[in-house]
Write a protein that holds these residues in place. Structure first.
Motif: not given
Length: 276
Positions: A157-165, A189-194
């Motif tokens: 999850l932290q790897a995906y959170f880092q991609t959010i602007p 809302p933006l990280a729902t897929p991850a």
């Protein structure tokens, strides 16, 4: 169009040996599960049953107490997945967006924990649960599964959170949103897929796990599905292989269906955060 079709056929031909190797155990499993008991161990072996014995599944369901085992596995897997996500989401947000002393050490710690197998720690886990009085209780299995999946969930999850602007978070911050509100209104809302991908991985691990279940559980009514299938073979003088294969098919089917439906998202989840 013809070149594309020809290329697809060549690829399927090249992959066909691999597909046969992968599907062969499932074919044998299904064939054995549908055979009459007298045909299971005949020599030379027959690949296809002369008569389809669908009653093997009903006999297995009653004789092996698969129903309670399915309920236990479902309950444990869902509870462990939910607790794991509740703890991992804020931890991943902190690791991805907040600067604090020891952040690099924390990330290295997450990686190191992935190198440990439950078999290495099973004795210590059993002694800990025994002191807490939780041996032969399903919540003990839930806590153990959460412990072994928490680091993986935080890392994913932290790897995906880092991609959010960062601009989205800064805009919410300017509007007076707290850290919790930014996490709830912007990141979730933006990280729902991850989050969904992480939940699927954790659920599959909990559903298929065997070593911890065998160590911590004692009563047959508390057995998970993998442990219950093992009980059909271990310690028996006579093994009903048609029932064993039917139970194994029932245990494998949910995971196979989940993987087949979500395979595209599961594969993409392996590279979450790799490209920014």
């Amino acid at each position: 169009m013809e070149n594309k079709l020809r290329k697809s056929l060549l690829l399927w031909l090249a992959l066909s040996p691999l597909i046969i190797i992968i599907l062969f155990p499932f074919a044998v499993m299904l064939s054995t599960a549908l055979k009459p008991p007298l045909e299971v161990l005949v020599y030379p072996p027959t690949w296809l049953p002369t008569e389809l014995h669908w009653q093997n599944f009903s006999a297995m369901w009653e004789a092996a107490r698969i129903g309670p085992a399915v309920f236990n596995s479902t309950w444990v897997s869902l509870a462990a997945t939910a607790i794991c996500l509740v703890v991992a989401i804020p931890a991943a947000y902190a690791a991805a967006r907040m600067e604090f002393r020891g952040l690099k050490l924390f990330r290295q710690f997450l990686l190191v924990t992935q190198m440990l197998s439950p078999i290495v720690l099973v004795l210590g886990i059993f002694r800990l649960m025994a002191k807490m009085g939780m041996v032969d209780k399903l919540p003990a299995l839930v806590l153990a599964y959460v412990a072994f999946n928490l680091a993986f969930s935080v890392w994913m999850l932290q790897a995906y959170f880092q991609t959010i602007p960062r601009e989205l978070e800064e805009a919410a911050k300017l509007d007076g949103a707290s850290a919790f509100q930014r996490l709830r209104l912007v990141f979730l809302p933006l990280a729902t897929p991850a989050i969904g991908i992480t939940a699927v991985f954790v659920f599959i691990y909990c559903w298929n796990e065997f070593v911890l279940a065998m160590t911590l559980l004692r009563s047959p009514e508390h057995n998970t599905l993998t442990f219950q299938v093992f009980s059909l073979v271990g310690g028996r003088y006579q093994i009903q292989w048609e029932q064993v294969m039917a139970a194994t098919l029932v245990a494998s089917l949910p995971v196979a269906v989940i993987f087949a439906v979500l395979q595209r998202y599961l594969v993409s989840g392996l590279t979450v955060g790799a490209v920014k």
